[in-house]
Write a protein that holds these residues in place. Sequence first.
Motif, PDB file in Angstrom:
ATOM      1  N   LEU A   1      -9.829 -10.151   8.618  1.00 38.69           N
ATOM      2  CA  LEU A   1      -9.272 -11.149   9.538  1.00 38.69           C
ATOM      3  C   LEU A   1      -8.311 -10.490  10.513  1.00 38.69           C
ATOM      4  CD1 LEU A   1      -8.359 -14.100   7.129  1.00 38.69           C
ATOM      5  CD2 LEU A   1     -10.184 -14.084   8.835  1.00 38.69           C
ATOM      6  N   PRO A   2      -8.073 -11.101  11.677  1.00 37.52           N
ATOM      7  CA  PRO A   2      -7.017 -10.600  12.569  1.00 37.52           C
ATOM      8  C   PRO A   2      -5.675 -10.648  11.848  1.00 37.52           C
ATOM      9  CG  PRO A   2      -8.422 -12.194  13.706  1.00 37.52           C
ATOM     10  CD  PRO A   2      -8.792 -12.254  12.261  1.00 37.52           C
ATOM     11  N   LYS A   3      -4.813  -9.689  12.128  1.00 34.70           N
ATOM     12  CA  LYS A   3      -3.522  -9.643  11.450  1.00 34.70           C
ATOM     13  C   LYS A   3      -2.703 -10.904  11.702  1.00 34.70           C
ATOM     14  CE  LYS A   3      -3.057  -4.622  11.120  1.00 34.70           C
ATOM     15  NZ  LYS A   3      -2.198  -3.449  11.378  1.00 34.70           N
ATOM     16  N   SER A   4      -2.850 -11.482  12.894  1.00 33.65           N
ATOM     17  CA  SER A   4      -2.108 -12.704  13.207  1.00 33.65           C
ATOM     18  C   SER A   4      -2.542 -13.859  12.310  1.00 33.65           C
ATOM     19  CB  SER A   4      -2.317 -13.082  14.681  1.00 33.65           C
ATOM     20  OG  SER A   4      -3.699 -13.262  14.963  1.00 33.65           O
ATOM     21  N   GLN A   5      -3.824 -13.881  11.960  1.00 36.79           N
ATOM     22  CA  GLN A   5      -4.327 -14.927  11.070  1.00 36.79           C
ATOM     23  C   GLN A   5      -3.772 -14.752   9.660  1.00 36.79           C
ATOM     24  OE1 GLN A   5      -6.158 -17.504  11.855  1.00 36.79           O
ATOM     25  NE2 GLN A   5      -6.634 -18.302   9.823  1.00 36.79           N
ATOM     26  N   VAL A   6      -3.697 -13.507   9.200  1.00 37.89           N
ATOM     27  CA  VAL A   6      -3.145 -13.228   7.871  1.00 37.89           C
ATOM     28  C   VAL A   6      -1.677 -13.634   7.837  1.00 37.89           C
ATOM     29  CG1 VAL A   6      -2.676 -11.453   6.149  1.00 37.89           C
ATOM     30  CG2 VAL A   6      -4.777 -11.354   7.497  1.00 37.89           C
ATOM     31  N   ARG A   7      -0.957 -13.304   8.905  1.00 40.71           N
ATOM     32  CA  ARG A   7       0.469 -13.645   8.964  1.00 40.71           C
ATOM     33  C   ARG A   7       0.665 -15.157   8.928  1.00 40.71           C
ATOM     34  NH1 ARG A   7       5.095 -12.693   6.951  1.00 40.71           N
ATOM     35  NH2 ARG A   7       6.846 -12.464   8.378  1.00 40.71           N
TER      36      ARG A   7
ATOM     37  N   LEU B   1      -8.442 -18.998  -6.721  1.00 37.57           N
ATOM     38  CA  LEU B   1      -7.345 -18.099  -7.048  1.00 37.57           C
ATOM     39  C   LEU B   1      -6.660 -17.638  -5.759  1.00 37.57           C
ATOM     40  CD1 LEU B   1      -9.019 -15.814  -9.759  1.00 37.57           C
ATOM     41  CD2 LEU B   1      -7.248 -17.534 -10.154  1.00 37.57           C
ATOM     42  N   PRO B   2      -5.368 -17.308  -5.824  1.00 36.93           N
ATOM     43  CA  PRO B   2      -4.673 -16.812  -4.633  1.00 36.93           C
ATOM     44  C   PRO B   2      -5.375 -15.563  -4.087  1.00 36.93           C
ATOM     45  CG  PRO B   2      -3.102 -17.389  -6.341  1.00 36.93           C
ATOM     46  CD  PRO B   2      -4.463 -17.451  -6.976  1.00 36.93           C
ATOM     47  N   SER B   3      -5.694 -15.582  -2.817  1.00 34.39           N
ATOM     48  CA  SER B   3      -6.502 -14.484  -2.250  1.00 34.39           C
ATOM     49  C   SER B   3      -5.801 -13.137  -2.309  1.00 34.39           C
ATOM     50  CB  SER B   3      -6.892 -14.813  -0.803  1.00 34.39           C
ATOM     51  OG  SER B   3      -5.762 -15.033  -0.005  1.00 34.39           O
TER      52      SER B   3
ATOM     53  N   SER C   1       0.475  -6.428   4.010  1.00 34.74           N
ATOM     54  CA  SER C   1      -0.008  -5.818   5.248  1.00 34.74           C
ATOM     55  C   SER C   1      -0.347  -4.347   5.044  1.00 34.74           C
ATOM     56  CB  SER C   1       1.059  -5.967   6.339  1.00 34.74           C
ATOM     57  OG  SER C   1       0.622  -5.389   7.551  1.00 34.74           O
ATOM     58  N   SER C   2       0.516  -3.633   4.337  1.00 39.11           N
ATOM     59  CA  SER C   2       0.266  -2.223   4.064  1.00 39.11           C
ATOM     60  C   SER C   2      -0.982  -2.050   3.205  1.00 39.11           C
ATOM     61  CB  SER C   2       1.485  -1.615   3.356  1.00 39.11           C
ATOM     62  OG  SER C   2       1.250  -0.269   3.002  1.00 39.11           O
ATOM     63  N   HIS C   3      -1.146  -2.923   2.214  1.00 35.46           N
ATOM     64  CA  HIS C   3      -2.310  -2.839   1.333  1.00 35.46           C
ATOM     65  C   HIS C   3      -3.592  -3.109   2.124  1.00 35.46           C
ATOM     66  CE1 HIS C   3      -4.389  -3.095  -2.578  1.00 35.46           C
ATOM     67  NE2 HIS C   3      -5.150  -3.980  -1.953  1.00 35.46           N
ATOM     68  N   LEU C   4      -3.568  -4.100   3.004  1.00 36.76           N
ATOM     69  CA  LEU C   4      -4.765  -4.433   3.784  1.00 36.76           C
ATOM     70  C   LEU C   4      -5.137  -3.315   4.753  1.00 36.76           C
ATOM     71  CD1 LEU C   4      -4.203  -8.237   4.549  1.00 36.76           C
ATOM     72  CD2 LEU C   4      -5.527  -7.170   2.707  1.00 36.76           C
ATOM     73  N   ASP C   5      -4.136  -2.577   5.227  1.00 37.43           N
ATOM     74  CA  ASP C   5      -4.429  -1.398   6.064  1.00 37.43           C
ATOM     75  C   ASP C   5      -5.258  -0.383   5.282  1.00 37.43           C
ATOM     76  OD1 ASP C   5      -3.151  -2.335   8.328  1.00 37.43           O
ATOM     77  OD2 ASP C   5      -1.243  -1.334   7.881  1.00 37.43           O
ATOM     78  N   GLN C   6      -4.918  -0.200   4.022  1.00 37.26           N
ATOM     79  CA  GLN C   6      -5.683   0.718   3.171  1.00 37.26           C
ATOM     80  C   GLN C   6      -7.105   0.211   2.947  1.00 37.26           C
ATOM     81  OE1 GLN C   6      -3.533   1.601  -0.483  1.00 37.26           O
ATOM     82  NE2 GLN C   6      -1.570   1.431   0.580  1.00 37.26           N
ATOM     83  N   VAL C   7      -7.241  -1.096   2.771  1.00 38.20           N
ATOM     84  CA  VAL C   7      -8.572  -1.683   2.580  1.00 38.20           C
ATOM     85  C   VAL C   7      -9.430  -1.445   3.819  1.00 38.20           C
ATOM     86  CG1 VAL C   7      -9.850  -3.840   2.248  1.00 38.20           C
ATOM     87  CG2 VAL C   7      -7.730  -3.430   0.980  1.00 38.20           C
ATOM     88  N   ARG C   8      -8.857  -1.650   4.994  1.00 39.08           N
ATOM     89  CA  ARG C   8      -9.607  -1.438   6.240  1.00 39.08           C
ATOM     90  C   ARG C   8     -10.037   0.018   6.376  1.00 39.08           C
ATOM     91  NH1 ARG C   8      -4.984  -4.373   8.068  1.00 39.08           N
ATOM     92  NH2 ARG C   8      -5.463  -6.597   8.278  1.00 39.08           N
ATOM     93  N   GLN C   9      -9.146   0.922   5.969  1.00 38.14           N
ATOM     94  CA  GLN C   9      -9.438   2.349   6.118  1.00 38.14           C
ATOM     95  C   GLN C   9     -10.588   2.796   5.221  1.00 38.14           C
ATOM     96  OE1 GLN C   9      -6.060   4.872   5.385  1.00 38.14           O
ATOM     97  NE2 GLN C   9      -7.068   6.696   6.165  1.00 38.14           N
ATOM     98  N   ARG C  10     -10.629   2.319   3.983  1.00 41.41           N
ATOM     99  CA  ARG C  10     -11.669   2.795   3.076  1.00 41.41           C
ATOM    100  C   ARG C  10     -12.896   1.881   3.043  1.00 41.41           C
ATOM    101  NH1 ARG C  10      -7.556   1.673  -1.536  1.00 41.41           N
ATOM    102  NH2 ARG C  10      -7.997  -0.510  -2.056  1.00 41.41           N
TER     103      ARG C  10
END
Length: 281
Positions: A171-177, A156-158, A203-212
């Motif tokens: 992952l590093p943000k550059s890899q996600v991009r 499924l799409p990640s 990107s904004s959503h992943l920032d929230q994931v990293r925070q919590r």
Amino acid sequence: MPYAVPAGQEAPAPVKAAKTAAKVTSKVPAAENTLRILKLLASKRGPMAASSIATALGLPRSSVYHLLGVMESNGFVLHLHEEQRYGLGISAFELSSAYSRQEPLSRLGRPVLASLVDAIGESAHLAVLHGRDVLYIVEERAKNRPSLVTDVGVRLPSHLTASGRAILAALPKSQVRALYPNAAAFTARHEVEGAIMKYSTLSSHLDQVRQRGYATEHGEVTPGFGSIAAAVTDHLGWPTAAVAVTFLEDKLPADQWPALAARVQKVANELSGRIHGRPAQ
């Protein structure tokens, strides 16, 4: 005073074990240092000079050159003559391939997921990143719970899944991009509010994931079902997989999600430890 064995009698087991350990210990340094060199090379993004290896590991240069010579003759390291550096060889790659063939993640993950399912009464699964998708490698379905689309072998799409979001956030943000270079990289299974359909939203959503410390998904894969996931990381902190639980959202109030997430994080950390990884803080 040392224990003396009377003439004609066999040494007691503890004494024999100690002698055996002493004999083994005398042969350990070369094997241990060989493994240290392999681990060091595996942790780097490129080949290293022998002098740098010696400095990093605190070993005599002569010993390092000797060990590298033996490892090179057996294919575990490759000497790049022009660069005067050493990198991993084909034999090391073959070990990596054998590791994958033996499906260690599935074997190690299945029992911990089964225990999680028994404890919470909800279905759980283990997924790995495969290109831009997540590939499900273990599913443990809870008793009397409906079947899910996240069966073993399904991709499924990640960006749509909690498992994928947990991995992407680690992952590093550059890899996600690089994985999501344009709008064409985004797809949707269902129309949901706040769907992630562009990189800035992701990107904004992943920032929230990293925070919590954990990821969530609300009906983007299957309407009415929610998921919570946490990343499993290796010794470098790189995401190897993700542990997730899926449940009917109307059966689990929002205020209970953090407690369930803590359980998922604990299992992900346990699996990280089992693969000698670095559990999330």
